[in-house]
Every structure is written in structure tokens, then in C-alpha cells.
Design a protein around this motif. Structure first.
Motif, mmCIF file in Angstrom:
data_model
loop_
_atom_site.group_PDB
_atom_site.id
_atom_site.type_symbol
_atom_site.label_atom_id
_atom_site.label_comp_id
_atom_site.label_asym_id
_atom_site.label_seq_id
_atom_site.Cartn_x
_atom_site.Cartn_y
_atom_site.Cartn_z
ATOM 1 N N SER A 25 0.839 -1.191 0.000
ATOM 2 C CA SER A 25 0.000 0.000 0.000
ATOM 3 C C SER A 25 0.879 1.248 0.000
ATOM 4 O O SER A 25 1.459 1.594 1.027
ATOM 5 N N PRO A 26 1.036 1.921 -1.140
ATOM 6 C CA PRO A 26 1.817 3.164 -1.173
ATOM 7 C C PRO A 26 1.268 4.210 -0.218
ATOM 8 O O PRO A 26 2.025 4.968 0.382
ATOM 9 N N ARG A 27 -0.049 4.252 -0.080
ATOM 10 C CA ARG A 27 -0.649 5.245 0.817
ATOM 11 C C ARG A 27 -0.243 4.996 2.266
ATOM 12 O O ARG A 27 0.109 5.921 2.999
ATOM 13 N N GLU A 28 -0.273 3.701 2.664
ATOM 14 C CA GLU A 28 0.135 3.369 4.026
ATOM 15 C C GLU A 28 1.620 3.632 4.221
ATOM 16 O O GLU A 28 2.047 4.123 5.279
ATOM 17 N N ASP A 29 2.408 3.361 3.224
ATOM 18 C CA ASP A 29 3.845 3.643 3.253
ATOM 19 C C ASP A 29 4.083 5.130 3.494
ATOM 20 O O ASP A 29 4.854 5.521 4.376
ATOM 21 N N ALA A 30 3.402 5.969 2.733
ATOM 22 C CA ALA A 30 3.575 7.418 2.860
ATOM 23 C C ALA A 30 3.115 7.910 4.219
ATOM 24 O O ALA A 30 3.727 8.806 4.821
ATOM 25 N N ARG A 31 2.033 7.322 4.742
ATOM 26 C CA ARG A 31 1.517 7.738 6.047
ATOM 27 C C ARG A 31 2.512 7.446 7.161
ATOM 28 O O ARG A 31 2.786 8.291 8.024
ATOM 29 N N VAL A 32 3.082 6.229 7.141
ATOM 30 C CA VAL A 32 4.028 5.846 8.186
ATOM 31 C C VAL A 32 5.276 6.724 8.136
ATOM 32 O O VAL A 32 5.790 7.173 9.164
ATOM 33 N N ILE A 33 5.771 6.976 6.929
ATOM 34 C CA ILE A 33 6.954 7.828 6.789
ATOM 35 C C ILE A 33 6.662 9.237 7.287
ATOM 36 O O ILE A 33 7.472 9.853 7.996
ATOM 37 N N SER A 34 5.483 9.762 6.950
ATOM 38 C CA SER A 34 5.101 11.099 7.382
ATOM 39 C C SER A 34 5.017 11.184 8.899
ATOM 40 O O SER A 34 5.501 12.142 9.514
ATOM 41 N N GLU A 35 4.418 10.171 9.521
ATOM 42 C CA GLU A 35 4.301 10.161 10.973
ATOM 43 C C GLU A 35 5.661 10.019 11.629
ATOM 44 O O GLU A 35 5.943 10.642 12.669
ATOM 45 N N TYR A 36 6.524 9.190 11.051
ATOM 46 C CA TYR A 36 7.863 9.027 11.599
ATOM 47 C C TYR A 36 8.629 10.346 11.574
ATOM 48 O O TYR A 36 9.247 10.752 12.561
ATOM 49 N N LYS A 37 8.563 11.040 10.450
ATOM 50 C CA LYS A 37 9.270 12.321 10.334
ATOM 51 C C LYS A 37 8.708 13.348 11.304
ATOM 52 O O LYS A 37 9.445 14.124 11.904
ATOM 53 N N ARG A 38 7.385 13.352 11.448
ATOM 54 C CA ARG A 38 6.768 14.301 12.370
ATOM 55 C C ARG A 38 7.230 14.036 13.799
ATOM 56 O O ARG A 38 7.527 14.952 14.556
ATOM 57 N N ASN A 39 7.323 12.768 14.157
ATOM 58 C CA ASN A 39 7.739 12.413 15.501
ATOM 59 C C ASN A 39 9.167 12.881 15.785
ATOM 60 O O ASN A 39 9.499 13.272 16.895
ATOM 61 N N GLN A 40 10.038 12.850 14.750
ATOM 62 C CA GLN A 40 11.416 13.277 14.929
ATOM 63 C C GLN A 40 11.515 14.785 15.170
ATOM 64 O O GLN A 40 12.455 15.276 15.771
ATOM 65 N N ASP A 41 10.528 15.529 14.680
ATOM 66 C CA ASP A 41 10.574 16.988 14.771
ATOM 67 C C ASP A 41 9.896 17.550 16.013
ATOM 68 O O ASP A 41 9.951 18.751 16.255
ATOM 69 N N LEU A 42 9.220 16.714 16.804
ATOM 70 C CA LEU A 42 8.474 17.211 17.956
ATOM 71 C C LEU A 42 9.415 17.739 19.036
ATOM 72 O O LEU A 42 10.365 17.066 19.427
ATOM 73 N N ASN A 43 9.132 18.935 19.490
ATOM 74 C CA ASN A 43 9.859 19.530 20.615
ATOM 75 C C ASN A 43 8.943 19.399 21.830
ATOM 76 O O ASN A 43 8.042 20.210 22.036
ATOM 77 N N HIS A 44 9.170 18.375 22.631
ATOM 78 C CA HIS A 44 8.245 18.047 23.706
ATOM 79 C C HIS A 44 8.191 19.141 24.774
ATOM 80 O O HIS A 44 7.119 19.408 25.330
ATOM 81 N N ALA A 45 9.325 19.774 25.061
ATOM 82 C CA ALA A 45 9.338 20.854 26.056
ATOM 83 C C ALA A 45 8.504 22.042 25.578
ATOM 84 O O ALA A 45 7.744 22.636 26.342
ATOM 85 N N LYS A 46 8.642 22.371 24.289
ATOM 86 C CA LYS A 46 7.866 23.492 23.745
ATOM 87 C C LYS A 46 6.378 23.170 23.710
ATOM 88 O O LYS A 46 5.537 24.037 23.974
ATOM 89 N N ILE A 47 6.047 21.931 23.400
ATOM 90 C CA ILE A 47 4.639 21.529 23.396
ATOM 91 C C ILE A 47 4.045 21.690 24.794
ATOM 92 O O ILE A 47 2.926 22.191 24.958
ATOM 93 N N ALA A 48 4.799 21.297 25.815
ATOM 94 C CA ALA A 48 4.318 21.464 27.192
ATOM 95 C C ALA A 48 4.089 22.935 27.516
ATOM 96 O O ALA A 48 3.068 23.305 28.111
ATOM 97 N N ARG A 49 5.030 23.779 27.130
ATOM 98 C CA ARG A 49 4.894 25.216 27.381
ATOM 99 C C ARG A 49 3.698 25.803 26.654
ATOM 100 O O ARG A 49 2.943 26.624 27.202
ATOM 101 N N ASP A 50 3.501 25.401 25.389
ATOM 102 C CA ASP A 50 2.383 25.922 24.599
ATOM 103 C C ASP A 50 1.045 25.502 25.204
ATOM 104 O O ASP A 50 0.097 26.290 25.251
ATOM 105 N N LEU A 51 0.955 24.252 25.665
ATOM 106 C CA LEU A 51 -0.277 23.779 26.281
ATOM 107 C C LEU A 51 -0.626 24.606 27.513
ATOM 108 O O LEU A 51 -1.781 24.985 27.719
#
Length: 211
Positions: A25-51
Motif C-alpha cells: 500500500s503506497p498510501r500506508e507507506d507514505a503515512r508511516v513515513i510522514s508520521e515518523y518524520k513528524r515524531n522526529q521533529d516534535l519539541n516536547h518541552a515546547k509543546i508542554a509550554r504551549d499547552l
């Protein structure tokens, strides 16, 4: 030695992508890659501050002193503010308490509390089509001790002014029900903002976030 990101990605794909037995499934492939990349970019400390900064209130858990549920967790809705005089985030969680409510007697008996902040408090999850319980509906659990602020301290009046600016009704609470200004002395922060479980954020990293 840290594993190479490309190896990690390959492992994720191998686990999550359906086998060729069921079709690729190319669509599932693209989804997993997109989620993986997003997870690498998350700044957890900033997310806590923003919340914290976007929230007008938090759910505050304490150990109950009420005789009917003594020792059980008690949860209360507490209006909060973390702003400076220019409405910028400081990360310092200020709130009013009274001994006429649940939380006041609780913290004075056992000073262990936890605030919960969620993206759903500002309806960002609902508007984005996410259930509040989904990991991608970001939340932060911030634990620590209640510090009753000293009115003679130089930080007291600016904190109170900023709080009343956000919560004008609180001026009446102070007069009528003996509310007092507090700050959370943070000891631990957990952030859940993606699949894979919560992330621990140190108080120093949390306060170091620039806005």
C-alpha cells in the motif's frame, strides 16, 4: 552507539506495512513515513509550554483529605496563568486556591499535586478530527508542589496582575473567599504528543523554551 535513523525507519516500515501477502500500500507507506518524520521533529518541552500558555485552566489532582474519600485522588478545575506583563509565556504556573475548596486542605496535608493540560481544552483536537484520548491530541502532566506566594515578594504583584488580567472575576474571589496566590514548583513533566508513549521533560528544559 545510537542506531541510524534510516535503520529505525526501515524497522518501523517492516513492522507496520502490510506484507506482500496482503498487497503493498503506497498510501500506508507514505503515512508511516510522514508520521515518523513528524515524531522526529516534535519539541516536547515546547509543546508542554504551549499547552500551559494557551490554557485558561487545568485539571489539578491531589490526595484527598475529605473524610468520605480520604487518600483517594481528588481532581479539581483550577484557573491558571503563566503570563508576564506583556502576555508572553513564562512557563510559571500561577493559580488561586482557597481552604474552603478541596485542593487547599489537600496540599497542606500532603503537598503532591499534578496538573493535566490537553489540546482539547481549546478544542484543537475536536476541530482537527481527533478524539481527546488519541496520542496525537497532545497532553502534558506536570507534577510538583504548591508554593503559596508571599505578598511581600517582588514577584507577587506582577504575577497577580497578570492573573487578574486573564481572570477578572478572581478579584471577587480574593475578597470574599480568602483565595491566595500560588505557584507550582515543578518536579516532573510528562508529555504525550504522538504514538509511542509519554516523554519525560526536565523542568530546566521546560523553562528554557524561548517564545
Amino acid at each position: 552507539m545510537k542506531p541510524c535513523p534510516s535503520i529505525l525507519l526501515a524497522l518501523i516500515l517492516a513492522i507496520t506495512i502490510p506484507s506482500t501477502t496482503f498487497g503493498y500500500s503506497p498510501r500506508e507507506d507514505a503515512r508511516v513515513i510522514s508520521e515518523y518524520k513528524r515524531n522526529q521533529d516534535l519539541n516536547h518541552a515546547k509543546i508542554a509550554r504551549d499547552l500551559v500558555h494557551r490554557a485558561n485552566w487545568g485539571a489539578l489532582g491531589s490526595l484527598s483529605t475529605d473524610k468520605l474519600v480520604q487518600g483517594y485522588p481528588m481532581v479539581n478545575i483550577i484557573s491558571i496563568d503563566d503570563s508576564d506583563a506583556n502576555d508572553n509565556s513564562t512557563g510559571r504556573i500561577h493559580f488561586l486556591l482557597t481552604d474552603l475548596d478541596f485542593t487547599g486542605p489537600d496540599w497542606q496535608k500532603d503537598n503532591k499535586v499534578t496538573f493535566l493540560f490537553s489540546d482539547e481544552q481549546t478544542l484543537r483536537c475536536k476541530d482537527g478530527g481527533k478524539d481527546p484520548m488519541e496520542p496525537t491530541c497532545a497532553r502534558s502532566m506536570i507534577s510538583g508542589q504548591v508554593k503559596k506566594m508571599d505578598p511581600s515578594d517582588s514577584s507577587y504583584q506582577p504575577a497577580l496582575d497578570a492573573y487578574l488580567k486573564r481572570h477578572p472575576a478572581a478579584s471577587n474571589w480574593i475578597k470574599v473567599h480568602n483565595f491566595y496566590l500560588c505557584e507550582l514548583e515543578i518536579s516532573n513533566i510528562f508529555v504525550l504528543d504522538f504514538y509511542g508513549g509519554p516523554h519525560k521533560v526536565s523542568p530546566s528544559d521546560y523553562y528554557a523554551v524561548s517564545n
